[in-house]
Design a protein around this motif. Structure first.
Motif, PDB file in Angstrom:
ATOM      1  N   ARG A 114      10.494   1.163  -4.521  1.00  0.00           N
ATOM      2  CA  ARG A 114       9.355   0.517  -3.840  1.00  0.00           C
ATOM      3  C   ARG A 114       9.748   0.076  -2.429  1.00  0.00           C
ATOM      4  NH1 ARG A 114       8.686  -1.441  -8.924  1.00  0.00           N
ATOM      5  NH2 ARG A 114       9.625  -3.448  -8.450  1.00  0.00           N
ATOM      6  N   GLU A 115      10.947  -0.471  -2.283  1.00  0.00           N
ATOM      7  CA  GLU A 115      11.402  -0.891  -0.956  1.00  0.00           C
ATOM      8  C   GLU A 115      11.536   0.306  -0.019  1.00  0.00           C
ATOM      9  OE1 GLU A 115      14.965  -3.260  -0.999  1.00  0.00           O
ATOM     10  OE2 GLU A 115      14.068  -4.736  -2.338  1.00  0.00           O
ATOM     11  N   THR A 116      12.125   1.398  -0.556  1.00  0.00           N
ATOM     12  CA  THR A 116      12.304   2.600   0.266  1.00  0.00           C
ATOM     13  C   THR A 116      10.949   3.173   0.642  1.00  0.00           C
ATOM     14  OG1 THR A 116      14.388   3.082  -0.849  1.00  0.00           O
ATOM     15  CG2 THR A 116      13.352   4.893   0.323  1.00  0.00           C
ATOM     16  N   GLN A 117      10.027   3.230  -0.311  1.00  0.00           N
ATOM     17  CA  GLN A 117       8.706   3.775  -0.040  1.00  0.00           C
ATOM     18  C   GLN A 117       7.942   2.879   0.941  1.00  0.00           C
ATOM     19  OE1 GLN A 117       7.081   4.158  -3.967  1.00  0.00           O
ATOM     20  NE2 GLN A 117       7.836   6.244  -4.217  1.00  0.00           N
ATOM     21  N   ALA A 118       8.090   1.572   0.798  1.00  0.00           N
ATOM     22  CA  ALA A 118       7.415   0.645   1.711  1.00  0.00           C
ATOM     23  C   ALA A 118       7.969   0.822   3.120  1.00  0.00           C
ATOM     24  CB  ALA A 118       7.587  -0.789   1.237  1.00  0.00           C
ATOM     25  N   ASN A 119       9.275   0.985   3.237  1.00  0.00           N
ATOM     26  CA  ASN A 119       9.879   1.175   4.558  1.00  0.00           C
ATOM     27  C   ASN A 119       9.423   2.475   5.187  1.00  0.00           C
ATOM     28  OD1 ASN A 119      11.246  -1.216   4.367  1.00  0.00           O
ATOM     29  ND2 ASN A 119      13.165  -0.289   3.640  1.00  0.00           N
ATOM     30  N   GLY A 121       6.485   3.900   4.376  1.00  0.00           N
ATOM     31  CA  GLY A 121       5.029   3.943   4.352  1.00  0.00           C
ATOM     32  C   GLY A 121       4.504   4.932   3.330  1.00  0.00           C
ATOM     33  N   LEU A 122       5.219   5.130   2.253  1.00  0.00           N
ATOM     34  CA  LEU A 122       4.845   6.132   1.252  1.00  0.00           C
ATOM     35  C   LEU A 122       4.387   5.516  -0.073  1.00  0.00           C
ATOM     36  CD1 LEU A 122       7.887   8.544   1.694  1.00  0.00           C
ATOM     37  CD2 LEU A 122       5.596   8.806   2.673  1.00  0.00           C
ATOM     38  N   LEU A 123       4.031   4.221  -0.094  1.00  0.00           N
ATOM     39  CA  LEU A 123       3.691   3.574  -1.374  1.00  0.00           C
ATOM     40  C   LEU A 123       2.538   4.254  -2.084  1.00  0.00           C
ATOM     41  CD1 LEU A 123       4.112  -0.231  -0.687  1.00  0.00           C
ATOM     42  CD2 LEU A 123       5.482   1.203  -2.182  1.00  0.00           C
ATOM     43  N   ASP A 124       1.518   4.628  -1.378  1.00  0.00           N
ATOM     44  CA  ASP A 124       0.347   5.226  -2.015  1.00  0.00           C
ATOM     45  C   ASP A 124       0.270   6.725  -1.820  1.00  0.00           C
ATOM     46  OD1 ASP A 124      -0.594   2.831  -3.022  1.00  0.00           O
ATOM     47  OD2 ASP A 124      -1.574   2.316  -1.141  1.00  0.00           O
ATOM     48  N   SER A 125       1.311   7.307  -1.324  1.00  0.00           N
ATOM     49  CA  SER A 125       1.254   8.739  -1.054  1.00  0.00           C
ATOM     50  C   SER A 125       1.620   9.522  -2.319  1.00  0.00           C
ATOM     51  CB  SER A 125       2.240   9.112   0.066  1.00  0.00           C
ATOM     52  OG  SER A 125       3.569   8.999  -0.418  1.00  0.00           O
ATOM     53  N   GLY A 126       1.364  10.796  -2.294  1.00  0.00           N
ATOM     54  CA  GLY A 126       1.706  11.681  -3.408  1.00  0.00           C
ATOM     55  C   GLY A 126       3.216  11.748  -3.610  1.00  0.00           C
ATOM     56  N   ALA A 127       3.975  11.706  -2.529  1.00  0.00           N
ATOM     57  CA  ALA A 127       5.438  11.758  -2.636  1.00  0.00           C
ATOM     58  C   ALA A 127       5.950  10.499  -3.331  1.00  0.00           C
ATOM     59  CB  ALA A 127       6.069  11.909  -1.256  1.00  0.00           C
ATOM     60  N   GLY A 128       5.333   9.358  -3.057  1.00  0.00           N
ATOM     61  CA  GLY A 128       5.733   8.101  -3.694  1.00  0.00           C
ATOM     62  C   GLY A 128       5.461   8.116  -5.180  1.00  0.00           C
ATOM     63  N   ARG A 129       4.289   8.657  -5.556  1.00  0.00           N
ATOM     64  CA  ARG A 129       3.956   8.762  -6.981  1.00  0.00           C
ATOM     65  C   ARG A 129       4.874   9.744  -7.677  1.00  0.00           C
ATOM     66  NH1 ARG A 129      -1.192   7.899  -4.794  1.00  0.00           N
ATOM     67  NH2 ARG A 129      -1.619  10.111  -4.559  1.00  0.00           N
ATOM     68  N   GLN A 130       5.227  10.812  -6.985  1.00  0.00           N
ATOM     69  CA  GLN A 130       6.129  11.812  -7.548  1.00  0.00           C
ATOM     70  C   GLN A 130       7.507  11.195  -7.796  1.00  0.00           C
ATOM     71  OE1 GLN A 130       5.092  14.857  -8.380  1.00  0.00           O
ATOM     72  NE2 GLN A 130       7.086  15.455  -9.159  1.00  0.00           N
ATOM     73  N   ASP A 131       8.001  10.409  -6.834  1.00  0.00           N
ATOM     74  CA  ASP A 131       9.294   9.737  -7.018  1.00  0.00           C
ATOM     75  C   ASP A 131       9.241   8.760  -8.199  1.00  0.00           C
ATOM     76  OD1 ASP A 131      10.420  11.073  -4.894  1.00  0.00           O
ATOM     77  OD2 ASP A 131      10.085   9.453  -3.448  1.00  0.00           O
TER      78      ASP A 131
END
Length: 187
Positions: A114-119, A121-131
């Motif tokens: 979550r921290e990496t995705q927030a940094n 800007g990928l929290l709601d992106s498809g890549a974030g959900r995939q991770d």
């Protein structure tokens, strides 16, 4: 028995033995039983009774030996089962620790993700959900592996307990067979 003093007069002495009376047959004195009629069992009856008593003592000794051996088998089985119960407790604790560590790793991995995705800007992106799906899949695979290993460890312990019980029953059956054989040979 009657004993004779020097003067030839019988001297009576109570010895608990069948009394004898002197018999004269010319020269010296000899003794014959006072009564030849049998009031007790015959020699063959006495032998048969003694044999039955001997066989009963042999049977009792064989029974006692079998009981002692079976008691030792039961004690050994109890000790073995106690050891296996201890192994199960240790396995339960070890696998619970592994499950707890897996859950803790999942928590920290999720927090870091979550921290990496927030940094980024990928929290709601498809890549974030995939991770996130990849992380959850790894956690579930790891947890499944731990649970399978635990189930296998429990099955191994259960098999060892069952084997110990079967071996104890076989040893008791062997003791009983030996008991029967010793009784048959004593007959």
């Amino acid at each position: 028995a009657h004993l004779h003093s020097k003067g030839g007069t019988p001297v009576k002495r109570n010895t608990g033995v069948t009394p004898y009376t002197p018999a004269s047959s010319g020269g010296g004195e000899s003794y014959t039983p006072a009564s030849t009629a049998s009031s007790g069992p015959s020699a063959s009856e006495l032998m048969a009774q003694m044999m039955r008593e001997y066989q009963e003592r042999q049977r009792q000794a064989a029974q006692a030996a079998m009981d002692a051996a079976n008691k030792q088998i039961d004690l050994s089985l109890s000790n073995a089962i106690a050891g296996y119960d201890k192994q199960r407790q240790n396995a339960t604790a070890d696998y619970q620790t592994a499950i707890n560590n897996s859950e803790l790793n999942r928590f920290w991995a999720g927090k870091n993700l979550r921290e990496t995705q927030a940094n980024r800007g990928l929290l709601d992106s498809g890549a974030g959900r995939q991770d996130r799906l990849f992380m959850d899949s790894n956690y579930n695979n790891n947890l499944t592996k731990i649970l399978i290993e635990r189930a296998k460890a429990y099955a191994d312990i259960d098999n060892a307990v069952n084997t110990a019980r079967q071996n104890a029953e076989a040893a008791k059956a062997n003791n009983y067979s030996n008991y029967l054989a010793s009784n048959a040979s004593a007959m």
